[in-house]
Design a protein around this motif. Structure first.
Motif, PDB file in Angstrom:
ATOM      1  N   THR A   1       0.837  -1.192   0.000  1.00  0.00           N
ATOM      2  CA  THR A   1       0.000   0.000   0.000  1.00  0.00           C
ATOM      3  C   THR A   1       0.876   1.247   0.000  1.00  0.00           C
ATOM      4  OG1 THR A   1      -0.159  -0.027   2.427  1.00  0.00           O
ATOM      5  CG2 THR A   1      -1.895  -1.148   1.177  1.00  0.00           C
TER       6      THR A   1
ATOM      7  N   TYR B   1       0.890   5.475   0.610  1.00  0.00           N
ATOM      8  CA  TYR B   1       0.122   6.472   1.363  1.00  0.00           C
ATOM      9  C   TYR B   1       0.764   7.844   1.255  1.00  0.00           C
ATOM     10  CZ  TYR B   1      -1.649   8.956   5.508  1.00  0.00           C
ATOM     11  OH  TYR B   1      -2.191   9.882   6.369  1.00  0.00           O
TER      12      TYR B   1
ATOM     13  N   THR C   1      -6.305  -5.168  -7.398  1.00  0.00           N
ATOM     14  CA  THR C   1      -5.583  -4.718  -6.209  1.00  0.00           C
ATOM     15  C   THR C   1      -5.030  -3.316  -6.416  1.00  0.00           C
ATOM     16  OG1 THR C   1      -4.959  -6.974  -5.589  1.00  0.00           O
ATOM     17  CG2 THR C   1      -3.600  -5.197  -4.720  1.00  0.00           C
TER      18      THR C   1
ATOM     19  N   ARG D   1      -7.007  -1.273  -3.704  1.00  0.00           N
ATOM     20  CA  ARG D   1      -6.415  -1.535  -2.386  1.00  0.00           C
ATOM     21  C   ARG D   1      -4.928  -1.167  -2.323  1.00  0.00           C
ATOM     22  NH1 ARG D   1      -9.394  -5.940  -3.681  1.00  0.00           N
ATOM     23  NH2 ARG D   1      -7.550  -7.193  -4.180  1.00  0.00           N
ATOM     24  N   THR D   2      -4.540  -0.166  -3.081  1.00  0.00           N
ATOM     25  CA  THR D   2      -3.112   0.188  -3.106  1.00  0.00           C
ATOM     26  C   THR D   2      -2.842   1.624  -2.693  1.00  0.00           C
ATOM     27  OG1 THR D   2      -2.676  -1.433  -4.858  1.00  0.00           O
ATOM     28  CG2 THR D   2      -1.061   0.327  -4.575  1.00  0.00           C
TER      29      THR D   2
ATOM     30  N   TYR E   1      -3.682   5.343  -1.059  1.00  0.00           N
ATOM     31  CA  TYR E   1      -4.480   5.987  -0.018  1.00  0.00           C
ATOM     32  C   TYR E   1      -3.917   7.384   0.251  1.00  0.00           C
ATOM     33  CZ  TYR E   1      -6.135   1.240   0.769  1.00  0.00           C
ATOM     34  OH  TYR E   1      -6.669  -0.011   0.599  1.00  0.00           O
TER      35      TYR E   1
ATOM     36  N   HIS F   1       1.036   1.566   6.461  1.00  0.00           N
ATOM     37  CA  HIS F   1       1.246   1.350   5.034  1.00  0.00           C
ATOM     38  C   HIS F   1       2.693   0.957   4.756  1.00  0.00           C
ATOM     39  CE1 HIS F   1      -2.711   2.996   4.003  1.00  0.00           C
ATOM     40  NE2 HIS F   1      -2.494   3.870   4.965  1.00  0.00           N
TER      41      HIS F   1
END
Length: 437
Positions: free
Chosen positions: A199, A201, A230, A234-235, A237, A282
């Motif tokens: 992830t 951020y 993904t 979901r990666t 943010y 993250h």
């Protein structure tokens, strides 16, 4: 293909009395582009549902759909000038009907990560600054000719949009808050090397330049369907405090191909860093947080090292948001490594104790504060200060390409003087690792 369209929009906006600078230009272009994007997205979803033999319920109701109010067509598929709203009627519809309707999605959406919630957020923050319905009509007709259907089209639009963001960043006032030079961003991304499954951020997302460039870096033509899902959902943010920057960030990510960006419109510093849990952390942090500002005392209570310096609060936030084994590249104040005030000394001490392989890039050429310092990938350091002092010259030499500037146009020269070692990373240690060291 779309350069002429953007130039035409710019000429139209110069004649609009309600739009007076580059920030207004990007803001007002953004909401019109966003609605055209939504229309193309809904058309694609409806066509896909019909092919699969399924029903599709549009997000936008009939009266507020792009092809009804913005670009009505006749039976031949050509623009219908007889039914299109113009002049005061168009401005009245946008101000009194369209914007309130779209802003209501914020309350009716099922969750903050849905496209409905993003629509509500955008149109809660935005205000229509068009005063002439005739100029708005001209802009709508130009943007109706743009298409978001293919990756190539979205890529071209994203490049043109980035050009306008860069121009906004160079326009004075507070435009520079939203823009970080892209060569600098790409160098930071190359050093941290994000992978699918990790992830990314940015707690001061601005125009989302870090997240968009990271998406381009991680995306490839041979991704599997699950990896692409993904990457999309979901990666990436981010959080952004200011309304205009949030809107620009959403639009920038959409144009780069991320359909429902995971951006939150909130003040990152309102979160108590002691409440951050493992699930909130993250793998990669990329950011250029604001500096020089002053936060209220109640905000400072959220941090163990209390200071009014915004950049120092963000750095404490990033240290705690970084997962054990993660990597980060963060632009900070150029005085961070030399200040002797209590907050600076305490924060440097915490950085050495909480992280390993710290790379301080000390100031730009001639000590200019333009690029400030970067905490990113770099050399192994111990807890004492002396190894840092002994290694600073080598680190600066290895990464000096981040700061070389052309005398002619003041752009960044990204050609490396030396390659960055593969093992150089800015890594957060878990409590267990620190106890063993």
């Amino acid at each position: 293909m779309y350069e002429n369209a953007f130039n035409q929009i710019e000429r139209d906006l110069r004649a609009e009395e309600g739009i007076g600078n580059e920030l207004d230009y990007v803001e007002q272009t953004s909401w019109v582009l966003f609605l055209k994007y939504l229309h193309d997205l809904e058309t694609e979803r409806q066509d896909r549902a019909e092919l699969d033999g399924k029903d599709y319920t549009p997000i936008i109701e009939d009266d507020y759909r792009w092809d009804i109010w913005a670009a009505p067509k006749n039976s031949d598929g050509e623009f219908d000038h007889d039914t299109a709203l113009v002049g005061d009627d168009l401005i009245k519809f946008v101000d009194q009907d369209l914007f309130p309707y779209l802003a209501s999605f914020r309350q009716s959406a099922t969750g903050p990560q849905t496209i409905q919630y993003k629509i509500g957020e955008v149109f809660t923050e935005l205000r229509n600054k068009f005063r002439s319905g005739y100029i708005l009509r001209d802009v709508l007709e130009v943007i109706d000719g743009l298409s978001f259907n293919t990756q190539a089209q979205r890529h071209e639009l994203s490049q043109l949009y980035e050009t306008r963001i860069r121009r906004m960043g160079n326009a004075g006032r507070n435009g520079g808050e939203y823009y970080t030079p892209r060569p600098l961003i790409r160098a930071m991304i190359k050093v941290t090397d994000p992978k699918i499954g990790e992830t990314v951020y940015d707690g001061a997302v601005g125009s989302a330049g870090f997240l968009c460039e990271a998406y381009d870096y991680m995306r490839s033509d041979n991704l599997s369907a699950s990896d692409f899902e993904t990457l999309q959902t979901r990666t990436f943010y981010g959080q952004e405090k200011k309304g205009l920057a949030y809107i620009i960030g959403i639009m920038n990510m959409v144009l780069h191909g991320i359909e429902a960006p995971n951006l939150v419109h909130s003040n990152t510093l309102n979160e108590n860093v002691m409440d951050i849990q493992e699930k909130d952390r993250h793998d990669i942090i990329l950011a250029n947080p604001p500096f020089g500002g002053g936060e209220r005392r109640e905000v400072q209570q959220n941090f163990p090292i209390r200071t009014g310096e915004t950049a120092y609060l963000f750095l404490q936030h990033f240290i705690r948001k970084l997962r054990a084994g993660g990597r980060a590249a963060v632009v900070i104040k150029n005085t961070f490594l030399s200040n002797t005030d209590n907050a600076s000394v305490a924060l440097r001490k915490e950085l050495l104790e909480a992280c390993r392989r710290i790379h301080p890039v000390c100031r730009g050429r001639n000590r200019r504060p333009h690029f400030r310092s970067i905490i990113g990938s770099g050399c192994q350091v111990q807890r004492s200060a002396s190894p840092v002092l002994r290694r600073t010259h080598a680190v600066l030499h290895a990464h000096r390409y981040l700061h070389r500037r052309s005398r002619r146009d003041h752009t960044i020269d990204t050609r490396p003087i030396r390659s960055v070692p593969e093992t150089d990373r800015f890594t957060r240690l878990s409590a267990a690792q620190r106890d063993l060291s």
